[in-house]
Design a protein around this motif. Structure first.
Motif, mmCIF file in Angstrom:
data_model
loop_
_atom_site.group_PDB
_atom_site.id
_atom_site.type_symbol
_atom_site.label_atom_id
_atom_site.label_comp_id
_atom_site.label_asym_id
_atom_site.label_seq_id
_atom_site.Cartn_x
_atom_site.Cartn_y
_atom_site.Cartn_z
ATOM 1 N N GLU A 108 0.860 -1.184 0.000
ATOM 2 C CA GLU A 108 0.000 0.000 0.000
ATOM 3 C C GLU A 108 0.893 1.230 0.000
ATOM 4 O O GLU A 108 1.757 1.387 0.851
ATOM 5 C CB GLU A 108 -0.933 0.018 1.213
ATOM 6 C CG GLU A 108 -1.991 -1.086 1.187
ATOM 7 C CD GLU A 108 -3.023 -0.915 2.292
ATOM 8 O OE1 GLU A 108 -3.046 0.181 2.897
ATOM 9 O OE2 GLU A 108 -3.773 -1.858 2.546
ATOM 10 N N GLU A 109 0.684 2.089 -0.978
ATOM 11 C CA GLU A 109 1.488 3.293 -1.097
ATOM 12 C C GLU A 109 1.016 4.371 -0.121
ATOM 13 O O GLU A 109 -0.156 4.417 0.252
ATOM 14 C CB GLU A 109 1.399 3.852 -2.516
ATOM 15 C CG GLU A 109 1.910 2.920 -3.600
ATOM 16 C CD GLU A 109 1.769 3.543 -4.971
ATOM 17 O OE1 GLU A 109 2.551 4.456 -5.285
ATOM 18 O OE2 GLU A 109 0.872 3.118 -5.710
ATOM 19 N N LYS A 110 1.930 5.251 0.234
ATOM 20 C CA LYS A 110 1.542 6.445 0.972
ATOM 21 C C LYS A 110 0.732 7.343 0.046
ATOM 22 O O LYS A 110 1.025 7.442 -1.137
ATOM 23 C CB LYS A 110 2.765 7.218 1.451
ATOM 24 C CG LYS A 110 3.621 6.504 2.477
ATOM 25 C CD LYS A 110 4.815 7.368 2.832
ATOM 26 C CE LYS A 110 5.733 6.664 3.815
ATOM 27 N NZ LYS A 110 6.941 7.480 4.117
ATOM 28 N N VAL A 111 -0.277 7.971 0.590
ATOM 29 C CA VAL A 111 -1.053 8.909 -0.212
ATOM 30 C C VAL A 111 -1.050 10.270 0.468
ATOM 31 O O VAL A 111 -0.922 10.374 1.685
ATOM 32 C CB VAL A 111 -2.510 8.427 -0.417
ATOM 33 C CG1 VAL A 111 -2.535 7.135 -1.203
ATOM 34 C CG2 VAL A 111 -3.229 8.247 0.910
ATOM 35 N N THR A 112 -1.166 11.298 -0.343
ATOM 36 C CA THR A 112 -1.184 12.668 0.156
ATOM 37 C C THR A 112 -2.444 13.360 -0.347
ATOM 38 O O THR A 112 -2.773 13.276 -1.530
ATOM 39 C CB THR A 112 0.046 13.456 -0.327
ATOM 40 O OG1 THR A 112 1.232 12.792 0.123
ATOM 41 C CG2 THR A 112 0.031 14.874 0.205
#
Length: 450
Positions: free
Chosen positions: A164-168
């Motif tokens: 799961e990628e970091k999201v901004t």
């Protein structure tokens, strides 16, 4: 000279002792005491970097001799096909496809996958062209910022990993100059399609989007969006603010209101009862209301509408709320649509290529809703929209329609609007806003022989 005494044992110095003495002497001569070496800690890697390095290592270790360098092979499950059958189309052996399906089933129900599901594989093929290919890796997206990967480890086993990628979350302030059409310029500058479309609808209340908007006109959009750590936009919010040629719109939802609306800086609702044009982008006026030489008949004839030259399939929107009266074939008009509006006006559209889904007689439509698409049906020399306005059963010039605009906020609604306006103004002044969110990283390690 010292006498030799056979009763005394000679002194012996071990070689390792000499080495130690020499090392200590060098350290003392250097002016410091010997210190053991310390390894410097490497900077931590991001989860995306870890996954990339791991994938490279797996690919290098999982490629036996006699196979080519792995190639990316996209796969889409076909109708009536299982996941395992789709994997077998890459050329790998049946037992290996079964092992891949068994590995992936540790994280999801592979039997529930439907036609259209896509995934990427990395396949190494035999150098001689004979025999089965070898699956080196498989990646399947399971959400906007999550994916599952199956990779081959050094010992040939299949390794399952969830990433799961970091999201901004960002509030973006987008500024630009019009080059060509406003909508296309905004898209090139990074505005999502929905935001560009919403802004076009707002400005069409105030401007003739063909004649009033010129190159080098400056615009500003403010909107929310969510991006992953590798810069991929996975979601966008509503348009919060739009400015063009001194006209501004602020998004605000009053307490108890069903939906948000757009207001000018004073709190006046900028939504007019009737939009200036039924097209949002990519058009020009090719024939105005009045007498003209008919392009097919060849003689002067009253043209009781406005023609907009536009590309085939350009969306046509309802200029105001209303009810569809007709959606049928009508002689030289080709595919014809007529909408009755609550202010005593009716709008008509000719030469349409098709109607929007659900648009039929009796259907209610809202202002800005796509109702049809530009075409060239009927007596037409090329793709364009013939647009008419009727009042009391008589056609009138669409360019002359003027209707009352919305009301002005007051009381507590006005105070709340001013607070929201101040918040948006601060975001514009600071150039945007970012709110980071850390996504979870899980790495399921379930090896399965393949």
């Amino acid at each position: 000279m010292a006498q030799f005494d056979p009763r005394r044992q000679p002194m012996r110095i071990a070689p390792h002792a000499l080495t130690a003495v020499a090392a200590i002497s060098v350290a003392l001569l250097a002016g410091r005491v010997y210190q053991p070496a310390k390894a410097e800690e490497a900077p931590p890697l991001t989860q995306v970097q870890i996954a990339a390095l791991e994938a490279q290592a797996f690919a290098a270790g999982g490629m036996p001799a006699g196979l080519t360098t792995p190639e990316a092979v996209p796969v889409q499950i076909r109708k009536g096909e299982t996941f395992e059958q789709a994997v077998r189309r890459t050329g790998i052996a049946p037992e290996e496809a079964s092992a891949v399906a068994a590995t992936l089933s540790n994280a999801m129900d592979v039997s529930s996958m439907r036609a259209g599901q896509k995934f990427e594989t990395a396949i190494a093929k035999p150098r001689g062209g004979r025999g089965d290919a070898r699956l080196i890796g498989l990646t399947m997206r399971t959400g906007p910022a999550s994916q599952l990967t199956v990779s081959r480890s050094f010992d040939g086993a299949l390794r399952l990993r969830a990433l799961e990628e970091k999201v901004t979350h960002e509030t973006v302030v987008l500024k630009g100059k019009v080059e060509g059409s406003l909508s296309r310029t905004a898209r090139r500058e990074g505005a999502p399609a929905g935001v560009a479309r919403q802004a076009g609808r707002l400005f069409s209340h105030k401007f003739d989007m063909d004649r009033d908007i010129k190159s080098d006109d400056q615009f500003t959009y403010v909107f929310d969006r969510t991006v992953t750590e590798n810069g991929r936009t996975i979601g966008s919010g509503d348009l919060l603010y739009a400015e063009l040629k001194g006209v501004v719109f602020y998004r605000f939802k009053a307490e108890g209101a069903k939906e948000a609306q757009y207001f000018d800086a004073t709190g006046k609702n900028t939504r007019s009862a009737f939009m200036r044009t039924p097209l949002e982008r990519g058009f020009r006026v090719s024939s105005s209301f009045g007498f003209r030489r008919h392009p097919i008949a060849g003689y002067r004839k009253m043209h009781q509408g406005i023609d907009f030259a536009a590309g085939m399939g350009t969306p046509v929107v309802a200029p105001a709320d209303g009810v569809v009266v007709e959606a049928r074939r009508w002689g030289g008009y080709g595919n014809w649509l007529r909408i009755r509006h609550p202010n005593g006006l009716e709008s008509g559209y000719g030469h349409l290529s098709r109607y929007a889904p659900g648009v039929r007689a009796g259907q209610r439509v809202r202002q800005g809703q796509i109702v049809a698409y530009v075409g060239s049906t009927g007596a037409s020399t090329g793709p364009h929209l013939h647009y008419e306005i009727w009042r009391g059963g008589q056609r009138i010039n669409p360019a002359g329609v003027r209707t009352q605009e919305g009301t002005v906020l007051a009381g507590s609604d006005l105070a709340a609007f001013r607070a929201e306006k101040a918040r948006i103004d601060r975001i514009i002044a600071s150039g945007g806003e970012r709110r980071a969110q850390q996504a979870a990283m899980s790495g399921g390690l379930r090896p399965a022989q393949g």
